[in-house]
Scaffold this motif. Structure first.
Motif, PDB file in Angstrom:
ATOM      1  N   PHE A  41       0.859  -1.177   0.000  1.00 19.01           N
ATOM      2  CA  PHE A  41       0.000   0.000   0.000  1.00 19.01           C
ATOM      3  C   PHE A  41       0.894   1.226   0.000  1.00 19.01           C
ATOM      4  CE2 PHE A  41      -2.451  -3.435   1.669  1.00 19.01           C
ATOM      5  CZ  PHE A  41      -3.719  -3.233   1.149  1.00 19.01           C
ATOM      6  N   ASP A  42       0.522   2.206  -0.812  1.00 19.45           N
ATOM      7  CA  ASP A  42       1.320   3.421  -0.920  1.00 19.45           C
ATOM      8  C   ASP A  42       0.754   4.503  -0.008  1.00 19.45           C
ATOM      9  OD1 ASP A  42       3.524   4.728  -1.938  1.00 19.45           O
ATOM     10  OD2 ASP A  42       2.910   4.555  -4.015  1.00 19.45           O
ATOM     11  N   GLU A  43       1.353   5.671  -0.059  1.00 21.64           N
ATOM     12  CA  GLU A  43       1.003   6.763   0.844  1.00 21.64           C
ATOM     13  C   GLU A  43      -0.469   7.167   0.793  1.00 21.64           C
ATOM     14  OE1 GLU A  43       2.581  11.217   1.993  1.00 21.64           O
ATOM     15  OE2 GLU A  43       3.365  10.240   0.205  1.00 21.64           O
ATOM     16  N   ALA A  44      -1.108   7.014  -0.350  1.00 25.05           N
ATOM     17  CA  ALA A  44      -2.521   7.392  -0.484  1.00 25.05           C
ATOM     18  C   ALA A  44      -3.458   6.454   0.266  1.00 25.05           C
ATOM     19  CB  ALA A  44      -2.913   7.441  -1.963  1.00 25.05           C
ATOM     20  N   ALA A  45      -2.957   5.310   0.704  1.00 23.27           N
ATOM     21  CA  ALA A  45      -3.768   4.365   1.470  1.00 23.27           C
ATOM     22  C   ALA A  45      -3.910   4.854   2.905  1.00 23.27           C
ATOM     23  CB  ALA A  45      -3.125   2.984   1.445  1.00 23.27           C
ATOM     24  N   ALA A  46      -5.133   4.863   3.395  1.00 22.79           N
ATOM     25  CA  ALA A  46      -5.412   5.353   4.748  1.00 22.79           C
ATOM     26  C   ALA A  46      -5.251   4.228   5.766  1.00 22.79           C
ATOM     27  CB  ALA A  46      -6.815   5.945   4.802  1.00 22.79           C
ATOM     28  N   LEU A  47      -4.043   3.736   5.907  1.00 18.51           N
ATOM     29  CA  LEU A  47      -3.771   2.645   6.847  1.00 18.51           C
ATOM     30  C   LEU A  47      -3.149   3.132   8.144  1.00 18.51           C
ATOM     31  CD1 LEU A  47      -2.383  -0.118   4.444  1.00 18.51           C
ATOM     32  CD2 LEU A  47      -4.669   0.060   5.427  1.00 18.51           C
ATOM     33  N   ASP A  48      -3.039   4.436   8.307  1.00 19.36           N
ATOM     34  CA  ASP A  48      -2.383   5.003   9.488  1.00 19.36           C
ATOM     35  C   ASP A  48      -2.907   4.361  10.770  1.00 19.36           C
ATOM     36  OD1 ASP A  48      -2.360   6.720   7.220  1.00 19.36           O
ATOM     37  OD2 ASP A  48      -1.581   8.324   8.469  1.00 19.36           O
ATOM     38  N   ASP A  49      -1.963   4.024  11.657  1.00 20.93           N
ATOM     39  CA  ASP A  49      -2.289   3.401  12.931  1.00 20.93           C
ATOM     40  C   ASP A  49      -1.237   3.838  13.947  1.00 20.93           C
ATOM     41  OD1 ASP A  49      -3.369   1.829  14.920  1.00 20.93           O
ATOM     42  OD2 ASP A  49      -2.527  -0.031  14.156  1.00 20.93           O
ATOM     43  N   GLY A  50      -1.424   5.008  14.512  1.00 24.57           N
ATOM     44  CA  GLY A  50      -0.444   5.535  15.447  1.00 24.57           C
ATOM     45  C   GLY A  50       0.743   6.113  14.699  1.00 24.57           C
ATOM     46  N   VAL A  51       1.937   5.903  15.239  1.00 31.78           N
ATOM     47  CA  VAL A  51       3.142   6.456  14.627  1.00 31.78           C
ATOM     48  C   VAL A  51       3.879   5.446  13.750  1.00 31.78           C
ATOM     49  CG1 VAL A  51       3.474   8.199  16.433  1.00 31.78           C
ATOM     50  CG2 VAL A  51       4.555   5.951  16.657  1.00 31.78           C
ATOM     51  N   MET A  52       3.363   4.192  13.681  1.00 34.24           N
ATOM     52  CA  MET A  52       4.026   3.162  12.869  1.00 34.24           C
ATOM     53  C   MET A  52       2.990   2.123  12.435  1.00 34.24           C
ATOM     54  SD  MET A  52       7.225   0.871  14.076  1.00 34.24           S
ATOM     55  CE  MET A  52       7.748  -0.548  13.196  1.00 34.24           C
ATOM     56  N   TRP A  53       3.039   1.750  11.138  1.00 28.97           N
ATOM     57  CA  TRP A  53       2.126   0.738  10.633  1.00 28.97           C
ATOM     58  C   TRP A  53       2.747   0.065   9.420  1.00 28.97           C
ATOM     59  CZ3 TRP A  53       1.354   5.940  10.614  1.00 28.97           C
ATOM     60  CH2 TRP A  53       1.365   6.570   9.377  1.00 28.97           C
ATOM     61  N   ALA A  54       2.265  -1.131   9.139  1.00 34.51           N
ATOM     62  CA  ALA A  54       2.759  -1.896   7.994  1.00 34.51           C
ATOM     63  C   ALA A  54       2.124  -1.389   6.708  1.00 34.51           C
ATOM     64  CB  ALA A  54       2.444  -3.372   8.176  1.00 34.51           C
ATOM     65  N   THR A  55       2.898  -1.378   5.626  1.00 37.49           N
ATOM     66  CA  THR A  55       2.372  -0.996   4.318  1.00 37.49           C
ATOM     67  C   THR A  55       2.672  -2.046   3.252  1.00 37.49           C
ATOM     68  OG1 THR A  55       4.373   0.231   3.771  1.00 37.49           O
ATOM     69  CG2 THR A  55       2.551   1.476   4.774  1.00 37.49           C
ATOM     70  N   SER A  56       3.464  -3.051   3.579  1.00 44.24           N
ATOM     71  CA  SER A  56       3.820  -4.079   2.619  1.00 44.24           C
ATOM     72  C   SER A  56       3.717  -5.439   3.289  1.00 44.24           C
ATOM     73  CB  SER A  56       5.248  -3.848   2.113  1.00 44.24           C
ATOM     74  OG  SER A  56       5.554  -4.741   1.078  1.00 44.24           O
ATOM     75  N   TYR A  57       3.132  -6.386   2.566  1.00 47.06           N
ATOM     76  CA  TYR A  57       2.871  -7.702   3.124  1.00 47.06           C
ATOM     77  C   TYR A  57       3.443  -8.785   2.215  1.00 47.06           C
ATOM     78  CZ  TYR A  57      -0.174  -4.981   6.051  1.00 47.06           C
ATOM     79  OH  TYR A  57      -0.634  -4.044   6.934  1.00 47.06           O
ATOM     80  N   ALA A  58       4.291  -9.624   2.783  1.00 47.86           N
ATOM     81  CA  ALA A  58       4.821 -10.777   2.064  1.00 47.86           C
ATOM     82  C   ALA A  58       3.725 -11.833   2.000  1.00 47.86           C
ATOM     83  CB  ALA A  58       6.048 -11.334   2.784  1.00 47.86           C
ATOM     84  N   VAL A  59       3.530 -12.415   0.814  1.00 47.29           N
ATOM     85  CA  VAL A  59       2.459 -13.392   0.641  1.00 47.29           C
ATOM     86  C   VAL A  59       3.010 -14.613  -0.091  1.00 47.29           C
ATOM     87  CG1 VAL A  59       0.101 -13.757  -0.160  1.00 47.29           C
ATOM     88  CG2 VAL A  59       0.847 -11.442   0.409  1.00 47.29           C
ATOM     89  N   LEU A  60       2.799 -15.780   0.502  1.00 45.36           N
ATOM     90  CA  LEU A  60       3.290 -17.019  -0.090  1.00 45.36           C
ATOM     91  C   LEU A  60       2.243 -17.772  -0.896  1.00 45.36           C
ATOM     92  CD1 LEU A  60       5.432 -18.342   2.888  1.00 45.36           C
ATOM     93  CD2 LEU A  60       6.252 -17.315   0.755  1.00 45.36           C
ATOM     94  N   GLU A  61       0.956 -17.557  -0.563  1.00 47.01           N
ATOM     95  CA  GLU A  61      -0.089 -18.251  -1.311  1.00 47.01           C
ATOM     96  C   GLU A  61      -1.415 -17.518  -1.188  1.00 47.01           C
ATOM     97  OE1 GLU A  61      -1.897 -21.751   1.284  1.00 47.01           O
ATOM     98  OE2 GLU A  61       0.283 -21.939   1.142  1.00 47.01           O
ATOM     99  N   ALA A  62      -2.289 -17.801  -2.128  1.00 45.23           N
ATOM    100  CA  ALA A  62      -3.635 -17.219  -2.119  1.00 45.23           C
ATOM    101  C   ALA A  62      -4.560 -18.195  -1.419  1.00 45.23           C
ATOM    102  CB  ALA A  62      -4.101 -16.966  -3.552  1.00 45.23           C
ATOM    103  N   ASP A  63      -4.928 -17.866  -0.184  1.00 49.89           N
ATOM    104  CA  ASP A  63      -5.882 -18.704   0.538  1.00 49.89           C
ATOM    105  C   ASP A  63      -6.960 -17.810   1.154  1.00 49.89           C
ATOM    106  OD1 ASP A  63      -4.794 -17.630   2.900  1.00 49.89           O
ATOM    107  OD2 ASP A  63      -3.667 -19.434   3.389  1.00 49.89           O
TER     108      ASP A  63
END
Length: 143
Positions: A105-127
């Motif tokens: 997720f890039d900066e335009a994504a409203a994922l803010d959660d305090g002063v630190m949050w994840a924006t990239s997720y490693a994914v091994l499979e589609a389940d």
């Protein structure tokens, strides 16, 4: 100096980005959106295995949860944007020969959660769990 400069894969990604910009130059409105959608679907169709499953899943989720996002490509990655700003993109493992794909997720994504949050997720499979998580994150990202 060994290791300096861009890798072959990085140079190829930059060439892809230049081509993306060339193919939409001068296009506006519906014509530009149609070309960007075509490029996104072509990028997904060019994948295989888990990369294809994950990119297809993300595209389906975006279409269902956030249909206002515009599909396109950035550096050859399937990307979804709002008003020209990237919200979420998929980086296949095959692109840089990594052991996992990422949904980011890039900066335009409203994922803010305090002063630190994840924006990239490693994914091994589609389940089902991955799909639920991506749906939840995307809903939050688009507000």
């Amino acid at each position: 100096m060994a290791g300096a400069g861009f890798s072959a894969a990085e140079r190829e990604a930059m060439k892809q980005r230049a081509e993306e910009l060339r193919t939409t130059k001068g296009l506006k409105g519906a014509a530009k959106k149609a070309r960007e959608l075509e490029a996104c679907l072509d990028a997904i169709d060019a994948l295989s295995g888990t990369d294809l499953e994950l990119a297809t899943m993300l595209h389906r989720i975006v279409t269902e949860v956030a249909p206002d996002l515009t599909p396109r490509t950035m550096y050859g990655f399937p990307t979804y944007a709002r008003e020209g700003r990237t919200v979420v993109f998929f980086q296949p493992a095959s692109k840089f020969d990594t052991r996992y794909a990422t949904i980011s997720f890039d900066e335009a994504a409203a994922l803010d959660d305090g002063v630190m949050w994840a924006t990239s997720y490693a994914v091994l499979e589609a389940d089902e769990e991955v799909e639920r998580t991506v749906r939840r994150l995307l809903r939050k990202a688009v507000g």
